[in-house]
Design an enzyme around this catalytic site. Structure first.
Site, PDB file in Angstrom:
ATOM      1  N   THR A 279      47.400  43.549  41.325  1.00 30.13           N
ATOM      2  CA  THR A 279      47.657  42.341  40.543  1.00 30.13           C
ATOM      3  C   THR A 279      47.618  42.725  39.066  1.00 30.13           C
ATOM      4  O   THR A 279      46.567  43.118  38.555  1.00 30.13           O
ATOM      5  CB  THR A 279      46.573  41.284  40.850  1.00 30.13           C
ATOM      6  OG1 THR A 279      46.562  41.069  42.268  1.00 30.13           O
ATOM      7  CG2 THR A 279      46.843  39.983  40.118  1.00 30.13           C
TER       8      THR A 279
ATOM      9  N   GLU B 164      50.191  41.245  46.365  1.00 30.02           N
ATOM     10  CA  GLU B 164      49.577  41.104  47.689  1.00 30.02           C
ATOM     11  C   GLU B 164      48.742  39.825  47.751  1.00 30.02           C
ATOM     12  O   GLU B 164      48.055  39.491  46.802  1.00 30.02           O
ATOM     13  CB  GLU B 164      48.702  42.339  47.964  1.00 30.02           C
ATOM     14  CG  GLU B 164      48.077  42.347  49.330  1.00 30.02           C
ATOM     15  CD  GLU B 164      49.099  42.087  50.435  1.00 30.02           C
ATOM     16  OE1 GLU B 164      50.100  42.808  50.529  1.00 30.02           O
ATOM     17  OE2 GLU B 164      48.905  41.125  51.210  1.00 30.02           O
TER      18      GLU B 164
ATOM     19  N   GLU C 194      40.357  39.319  52.199  1.00 30.22           N
ATOM     20  CA  GLU C 194      39.401  40.178  52.875  1.00 30.22           C
ATOM     21  C   GLU C 194      38.827  39.405  54.056  1.00 30.22           C
ATOM     22  O   GLU C 194      38.622  38.201  53.971  1.00 30.22           O
ATOM     23  CB  GLU C 194      38.283  40.587  51.910  1.00 30.22           C
ATOM     24  CG  GLU C 194      38.774  41.553  50.852  1.00 30.22           C
ATOM     25  CD  GLU C 194      37.754  41.824  49.760  1.00 30.22           C
ATOM     26  OE1 GLU C 194      36.565  41.615  49.976  1.00 30.22           O
ATOM     27  OE2 GLU C 194      38.188  42.242  48.672  1.00 30.22           O
TER      28      GLU C 194
ATOM     29  N   GLY D 228      34.066  33.385  44.499  1.00 34.15           N
ATOM     30  CA  GLY D 228      33.675  34.690  43.965  1.00 34.15           C
ATOM     31  C   GLY D 228      34.724  35.689  44.397  1.00 34.15           C
ATOM     32  O   GLY D 228      35.887  35.336  44.601  1.00 34.15           O
TER      33      GLY D 228
ATOM     34  N   CYS E  82      39.081  38.708  43.249  1.00 30.60           N
ATOM     35  CA  CYS E  82      40.371  38.202  42.754  1.00 30.60           C
ATOM     36  C   CYS E  82      40.283  36.921  41.933  1.00 30.60           C
ATOM     37  O   CYS E  82      40.636  36.934  40.756  1.00 30.60           O
ATOM     38  CB  CYS E  82      41.324  38.000  43.923  1.00 30.60           C
ATOM     39  SG  CYS E  82      41.800  39.560  44.677  1.00 30.60           S
TER      40      CYS E  82
ATOM     41  N   LYS F  66      38.529  36.968  38.328  1.00 30.71           N
ATOM     42  CA  LYS F  66      39.205  37.794  37.318  1.00 30.71           C
ATOM     43  C   LYS F  66      40.642  37.324  37.071  1.00 30.71           C
ATOM     44  O   LYS F  66      41.132  37.388  35.946  1.00 30.71           O
ATOM     45  CB  LYS F  66      39.166  39.272  37.704  1.00 30.71           C
ATOM     46  CG  LYS F  66      40.213  39.724  38.691  1.00 30.71           C
ATOM     47  CD  LYS F  66      40.244  41.244  38.833  1.00 30.71           C
ATOM     48  CE  LYS F  66      41.131  41.699  39.981  1.00 30.71           C
ATOM     49  NZ  LYS F  66      42.537  41.341  39.885  1.00 30.71           N
TER      50      LYS F  66
HETATM   51  P1  NAD Z   1      39.364  48.457  45.190  1.00 28.78           P
HETATM   52  O1  NAD Z   1      38.489  48.595  44.006  1.00 28.78           O
HETATM   53  O2  NAD Z   1      38.768  48.118  46.511  1.00 28.78           O
HETATM   54  O3  NAD Z   1      40.171  49.823  45.412  1.00 28.78           O
HETATM   55  C1  NAD Z   1      40.807  50.511  44.408  1.00 28.78           C
HETATM   56  C2  NAD Z   1      40.905  51.982  44.828  1.00 28.78           C
HETATM   57  O4  NAD Z   1      41.748  52.667  43.902  1.00 28.78           O
HETATM   58  C3  NAD Z   1      39.569  52.719  44.823  1.00 28.78           C
HETATM   59  O5  NAD Z   1      39.374  53.363  46.061  1.00 28.78           O
HETATM   60  C4  NAD Z   1      39.734  53.736  43.691  1.00 28.78           C
HETATM   61  O6  NAD Z   1      39.017  54.925  43.890  1.00 28.78           O
HETATM   62  C5  NAD Z   1      41.224  53.973  43.726  1.00 28.78           C
HETATM   63  N1  NAD Z   1      41.785  54.584  42.515  1.00 28.78           N
HETATM   64  C6  NAD Z   1      41.442  54.378  41.218  1.00 28.78           C
HETATM   65  N2  NAD Z   1      42.194  55.162  40.414  1.00 28.78           N
HETATM   66  C7  NAD Z   1      43.021  55.870  41.216  1.00 28.78           C
HETATM   67  C8  NAD Z   1      44.045  56.844  40.968  1.00 28.78           C
HETATM   68  N3  NAD Z   1      44.348  57.226  39.736  1.00 28.78           N
HETATM   69  N4  NAD Z   1      44.681  57.369  42.018  1.00 28.78           N
HETATM   70  C9  NAD Z   1      44.375  56.977  43.284  1.00 28.78           C
HETATM   71  N5  NAD Z   1      43.430  56.067  43.582  1.00 28.78           N
HETATM   72  C10 NAD Z   1      42.760  55.520  42.556  1.00 28.78           C
HETATM   73  O7  NAD Z   1      40.469  47.418  44.786  1.00 28.78           O
HETATM   74  P2  NAD Z   1      41.183  46.313  45.725  1.00 28.78           P
HETATM   75  O8  NAD Z   1      40.246  45.210  46.030  1.00 28.78           O
HETATM   76  O9  NAD Z   1      41.875  47.016  46.840  1.00 28.78           O
HETATM   77  O10 NAD Z   1      42.266  45.734  44.719  1.00 28.78           O
HETATM   78  C11 NAD Z   1      43.404  46.455  44.338  1.00 28.78           C
HETATM   79  C12 NAD Z   1      44.371  45.527  43.626  1.00 28.78           C
HETATM   80  O11 NAD Z   1      44.845  44.530  44.550  1.00 28.78           O
HETATM   81  C13 NAD Z   1      43.754  44.743  42.472  1.00 28.78           C
HETATM   82  O12 NAD Z   1      44.726  44.600  41.466  1.00 28.78           O
HETATM   83  C14 NAD Z   1      43.418  43.400  43.091  1.00 28.78           C
HETATM   84  O13 NAD Z   1      43.436  42.351  42.134  1.00 28.78           O
HETATM   85  C15 NAD Z   1      44.572  43.227  44.058  1.00 28.78           C
HETATM   86  N6  NAD Z   1      44.278  42.371  45.205  1.00 28.78           N
HETATM   87  C16 NAD Z   1      43.072  42.458  45.834  1.00 28.78           C
HETATM   88  C17 NAD Z   1      42.823  41.669  46.964  1.00 28.78           C
HETATM   89  C18 NAD Z   1      41.488  41.734  47.666  1.00 28.78           C
HETATM   90  O14 NAD Z   1      41.221  40.853  48.489  1.00 28.78           O
HETATM   91  N7  NAD Z   1      40.652  42.718  47.414  1.00 28.78           N
HETATM   92  C19 NAD Z   1      43.811  40.789  47.429  1.00 28.78           C
HETATM   93  C20 NAD Z   1      45.045  40.731  46.776  1.00 28.78           C
HETATM   94  C21 NAD Z   1      45.269  41.535  45.659  1.00 28.78           C
END
Ligand code: NAD
Length: 424
Positions: A119, A147, A151, A253, A256, A259
């Site tokens: 995002t 996406e 979770e 909380g 997502c 923030k």
């Molecule tokens: P997360 O923190 O669980 O995972 C991020 C991963 O990226 C970590 O494992 C980290 O080590 C890795 N990473 C960081 N820098 C890297 C690099 N240079 N190369 C390779 N890997 C690297 O994050 P998340 O919850 O999966 O969220 C990811 C994105 O998706 C965010 O923008 C979030 O807003 C969005 N999103 C999250 C959800 C959710 O439910 N968690 C749902 C929809 C969208």
């Protein structure tokens, strides 16, 4: 199709495993050696129901590596799914996204479709392009494909989405995306890249608004002796409103909503637009987390009292603690001098890193035993289905603050609990 995915977190790993399940060859890249080592052994580093099984089923189409170079060179399509956490001023911290763009710039040697799944604020694609073009001078296309998975039900959400948003001005990239998702039975919405980015923020902000709205109505219901559960039910049957996200509680909380609401407010401010509704949504949510401890303080002296907290994760079926309301609740309880006993079936290990000195119980029963009050902070099934007769027997005094409206008020009162829900 050969796909590389940067980031093996909640979104990256689920995306990787589900794309492999759709028949693609997927390489998942992360910078954390320990995570990749676990994944190579078939272990899933996060709590997500069904993910380990689906990963095992598709192991012949899945690779895990820290070697970004090889993954980039071999892939036709590259997904960026790294984190975009909030900075202290509320804006999204894009350092991980930009780091991936720098890697792509160094490692790309042929035309690729680059898909932004993280995002990111509207306009981020411009900076990504600038970084890619520092060293890479060939062809490539950028797509915004936000996406919407949740979770706890991430696999189902990915495999059966309400819609797939594909934001790009490049026809070939659009065709590639349609091919990637061709097995999904969902509307494919093609937009420009910036609209796609804003669809994600607007959707999350709207859902957060529903939650803060119902929490405000809950306050009103409480003062007038009405019941927010009836109100939400009555509203939800109106198809224009719907039942979802109308549950009163201690606020949203997770990684997502908090923030994304803050970033959207910041996005507005950057161009001189004051998104007042969202500011109110954010403020209401912050205040909501303090309601349970305020209710307790109205009833008992917290200093020296033993307070049980049932559930720590920001919602059931996840171990994610990012912005979990329980964090603020426990901070306030400790500040007031209470002894805290806590239980969570998935988030205990992560919680111990933040609060190493509170008491953790292995079961809800042990948490309740001898407590002077209980706060329900996460409505896990084990909490929802708990035998309320037992609550009274286990607790020292059966004072219940149900922050998630997990229990029925009438039943709770019938068995002799001193019960307070949210807005009822
Ligand atoms: P997360 O923190 O669980 O995972 C991020 C991963 O990226 C970590 O494992 C980290 O080590 C890795 N990473 C960081 N820098 C890297 C690099 N240079 N190369 C390779 N890997 C690297 O994050 P998340 O919850 O999966 O969220 C990811 C994105 O998706 C965010 O923008 C979030 O807003 C969005 N999103 C999250 C959800 C959710 O439910 N968690 C749902 C929809 C969208």
């Amino acid at each position: 199709m050969k796909i590389a995915i940067f980031g093996t977190g909640y979104v990256g790993l689920v995306t990787g495993v589900c794309l492999a399940n759709l028949g693609h060859e997927v390489t998942c890249v992360d910078v954390i050696d320990e995570k990749i080592a676990k994944l190579k052994k078939g272990e899933v580093p996060i709590y997500e129901p069904g993910l380990a099984e689906l990963m095992a089923k598709n192991s012949n189409r899945l690779e895990f590596t820290t070697n970004a170079g090889t993954a980039v060179k071999e892939a036709e399509v590259i997904f960026i799914a790294v984190g975009t956490p909030a900075k202290p001023d509320g804006s999204a911290d894009l350092k991980y996204v930009y780091e991936v763009a720098r890697t792509l710039s160094q490692e790309m040697d042929s035309s690729k479709v680059i898909v932004i799944k993280s995002t990111v604020p509207v306009g981020t694609e411009t900076e990504i392009s600038k970084l890619i073009e520092e060293h890479y001078h060939g062809e490539y296309a950028i797509v915004s494909n936000p996406e919407f998975l949740r979770e706890g039900s991430a696999i189902d959400d990915f495999m059966k989405p309400d819609r797939v948003i594909i934001g790009t001005s490049d026809q070939k990239a659009l065709d590639v995306m349609l091919q990637i998702y061709e097995k999904l039975d969902a509307p494919m919405i093609h937009t420009d890249i910036r609209s796609a980015q804003l669809i994600k923020y607007a959707s999350n902000a709207f859902l957060a608004t529903k939650i803060s709205f119902v929490n405000e109505m809950a306050k009103l219901a409480e003062k007038y002796g009405a019941n927010i559960e009836y109100i939400a039910k009555g509203m939800g049957y109106d198809k224009r409103i719907g039942h979802e996200f109308l549950r009163a509680g201690i606020g949203y909380g997770g990684s997502c909503f908090p923030k994304d609401v803050k970033e959207l407010i910041h996005t507005g401010e950057t161009v001189g637009i004051n998104l007042e509704i969202l500011k109110a949504v954010d403020d209401t949510n912050d205040r909501q987390k303090s309601v349970p401890v305020k209710k307790l303080k109205d009833r008992i002296k917290l200093s020296g009292a033993t307070v049980a907290v049932l559930g720590l994760a920001f919602k059931p079926n996840t171990d994610d603690l990012r912005e979990a309301p329980s964090l603020e609740i426990i901070r306030e309880l400790l500040e007031a001098g209470a002894n805290v006993k806590a239980w969570d079936p998935a988030a205990e290990e992560a919680y111990k890193k933040i609060y190493p000195n509170i008491e953790y119980s292995k079961t809800p029963e042990d948490t309740l035993r001898g407590a002077d009050a209980v706060i329900i902070a996460t409505e896990w099934d084990q909490v929802k289905n708990f035998d309320l007769q037992q609550v009274k027997q286990l607790m020292n005094t059966p004072l219940v603050i149900d922050g998630r409206n997990a229990w029925d008020k009438n039943t709770a009162e019938e068995v002799g609990l001193d019960y307070q829900g949210m807005g009822k």
